[in-house]
Design a protein around this motif. Structure first.
Motif, PDB file in Angstrom:
ATOM      1  N   VAL A   1       0.865  -1.182   0.000  1.00 50.50           N
ATOM      2  CA  VAL A   1       0.000   0.000   0.000  1.00 50.50           C
ATOM      3  C   VAL A   1       0.901   1.231   0.000  1.00 50.50           C
ATOM      4  O   VAL A   1       1.832   1.324   0.799  1.00 50.50           O
ATOM      5  N   ILE A   2       0.632   2.167  -0.903  1.00 46.78           N
ATOM      6  CA  ILE A   2       1.426   3.390  -0.987  1.00 46.78           C
ATOM      7  C   ILE A   2       0.807   4.450  -0.085  1.00 46.78           C
ATOM      8  O   ILE A   2      -0.378   4.750  -0.189  1.00 46.78           O
ATOM      9  N   HIS A   3       1.644   5.003   0.789  1.00 44.80           N
ATOM     10  CA  HIS A   3       1.221   6.124   1.627  1.00 44.80           C
ATOM     11  C   HIS A   3       1.580   7.395   0.857  1.00 44.80           C
ATOM     12  O   HIS A   3       2.721   7.871   0.925  1.00 44.80           O
ATOM     13  N   ARG A   4       0.616   7.895   0.108  1.00 43.01           N
ATOM     14  CA  ARG A   4       0.868   9.006  -0.806  1.00 43.01           C
ATOM     15  C   ARG A   4       1.416  10.242  -0.101  1.00 43.01           C
ATOM     16  O   ARG A   4       2.206  10.983  -0.674  1.00 43.01           O
ATOM     17  N   GLU A   5       1.012  10.455   1.144  1.00 45.28           N
ATOM     18  CA  GLU A   5       1.471  11.641   1.878  1.00 45.28           C
ATOM     19  C   GLU A   5       2.958  11.565   2.228  1.00 45.28           C
ATOM     20  O   GLU A   5       3.566  12.570   2.587  1.00 45.28           O
ATOM     21  N   MET A   6       3.575  10.396   2.068  1.00 46.83           N
ATOM     22  CA  MET A   6       5.000  10.215   2.357  1.00 46.83           C
ATOM     23  C   MET A   6       5.829   9.966   1.098  1.00 46.83           C
ATOM     24  O   MET A   6       7.044  10.104   1.117  1.00 46.83           O
ATOM     25  N   CYS A   7       5.174   9.591   0.015  1.00 44.78           N
ATOM     26  CA  CYS A   7       5.839   9.180  -1.224  1.00 44.78           C
ATOM     27  C   CYS A   7       6.443  10.390  -1.941  1.00 44.78           C
ATOM     28  O   CYS A   7       5.782  11.416  -2.130  1.00 44.78           O
ATOM     29  N   LEU A   8       7.707  10.258  -2.340  1.00 46.71           N
ATOM     30  CA  LEU A   8       8.389  11.347  -3.045  1.00 46.71           C
ATOM     31  C   LEU A   8       7.660  11.733  -4.329  1.00 46.71           C
ATOM     32  O   LEU A   8       7.553  12.913  -4.656  1.00 46.71           O
ATOM     33  N   ALA A   9       7.173  10.748  -5.062  1.00 46.22           N
ATOM     34  CA  ALA A   9       6.480  11.028  -6.325  1.00 46.22           C
ATOM     35  C   ALA A   9       5.125  11.691  -6.095  1.00 46.22           C
ATOM     36  O   ALA A   9       4.760  12.641  -6.781  1.00 46.22           O
ATOM     37  N   TRP A  10       4.375  11.202  -5.125  1.00 44.66           N
ATOM     38  CA  TRP A  10       3.040  11.730  -4.873  1.00 44.66           C
ATOM     39  C   TRP A  10       3.074  13.046  -4.103  1.00 44.66           C
ATOM     40  O   TRP A  10       2.355  13.983  -4.447  1.00 44.66           O
TER      41      TRP A  10
ATOM     42  N   LYS B   1       8.508  14.543  -7.136  1.00 41.17           N
ATOM     43  CA  LYS B   1       9.842  14.135  -7.567  1.00 41.17           C
ATOM     44  C   LYS B   1       9.735  12.866  -8.393  1.00 41.17           C
ATOM     45  O   LYS B   1       8.837  12.051  -8.191  1.00 41.17           O
ATOM     46  N   LEU B   2      10.671  12.700  -9.311  1.00 41.05           N
ATOM     47  CA  LEU B   2      10.706  11.491 -10.115  1.00 41.05           C
ATOM     48  C   LEU B   2      11.352  10.387  -9.285  1.00 41.05           C
ATOM     49  O   LEU B   2      12.537  10.450  -8.966  1.00 41.05           O
ATOM     50  N   CYS B   3      10.562   9.417  -8.881  1.00 44.68           N
ATOM     51  CA  CYS B   3      11.061   8.287  -8.098  1.00 44.68           C
ATOM     52  C   CYS B   3      10.353   7.043  -8.614  1.00 44.68           C
ATOM     53  O   CYS B   3       9.139   6.927  -8.503  1.00 44.68           O
ATOM     54  N   LEU B   4      11.120   6.131  -9.175  1.00 38.69           N
ATOM     55  CA  LEU B   4      10.577   4.892  -9.731  1.00 38.69           C
ATOM     56  C   LEU B   4      11.133   3.664  -9.014  1.00 38.69           C
ATOM     57  O   LEU B   4      11.054   2.557  -9.519  1.00 38.69           O
TER      58      LEU B   4
END
Length: 171
Positions: A63-72, A76-79
């Motif tokens: 599960v992606i925590h969008r509030e912590m994700c560099l991309a979200w 920032k570009l983070c793959l």
């Protein structure tokens, strides 16, 4: 184990849980080409499965925590999670953000096995922006984890990914 993700709980679960292992995915995920834990588990709580069978076991869902994700959160570009996923369960897609197209990671819950490689590789400091939760976990005492649905899903994905590879690129 190769990633050290399987850790003893010590007294976290009381005296009955003494040294019961748990996966700490932030330390290391469950590698696709390793089935050592099932081979050495003294109680049989972790089944001894072939590598093929193990690759179909779902131990959770990322599960992606969008509030912590560099991309979200920071645009920032983070793959890293997308590139690290051995099951192609994370896909970076272009999303329109206020008129600008930006790449954002998405988890395909059906393809995700919960291996935690994404969580261990997340580059942020502290807790990971992507976390494996026990959503959809399977715990079969007997029988096969390989189902016709899972086989079809993986074949469909392989076909799609081969069609997406531009001419001149080597897989």
């Amino acid at each position: 184990m190769p990633t050290n993700g399987l850790q003893p709980t010590l007294f976290q679960k009381g005296i009955r849980g003494l040294f019961t292992p748990q996966f700490v995915f932030r330390i290391g995920g469950c590698e696709r080409n390793c089935n050592g834990c099932g081979q050495i588990c003294p109680t049989g709580a972790i089944r001894n499965l072939s590598l093929e069978e193990k690759s179909y076991v779902k131990i959770g869902t990322a599960v992606i925590h969008r509030e912590m994700c560099l991309a979200w959160e920071q645009d920032k570009l983070c793959l890293i999670c997308d590139e690290a996923c051995p099951f192609n369960a994370i896909d970076s897609k272009m999303v329109d953000v206020m008129g600008v197209k930006l790449l954002r990671p998405f988890v395909n819950e059906e393809l995700c096995t919960g291996c935690g490689i994404c969580e261990s590789r997340c580059p942020i400091t502290g807790p990971s922006a992507i976390e494996v939760l026990p959503i959809g976990e399977e715990r079969l005492l007997t029988g096969s984890y390989i189902t016709a649905h899972k086989i079809r899903l993986r074949k469909l994905l392989e076909t799609e990914s081969k069609e997406d590879v531009p001419t001149g690129f080597v897989e």
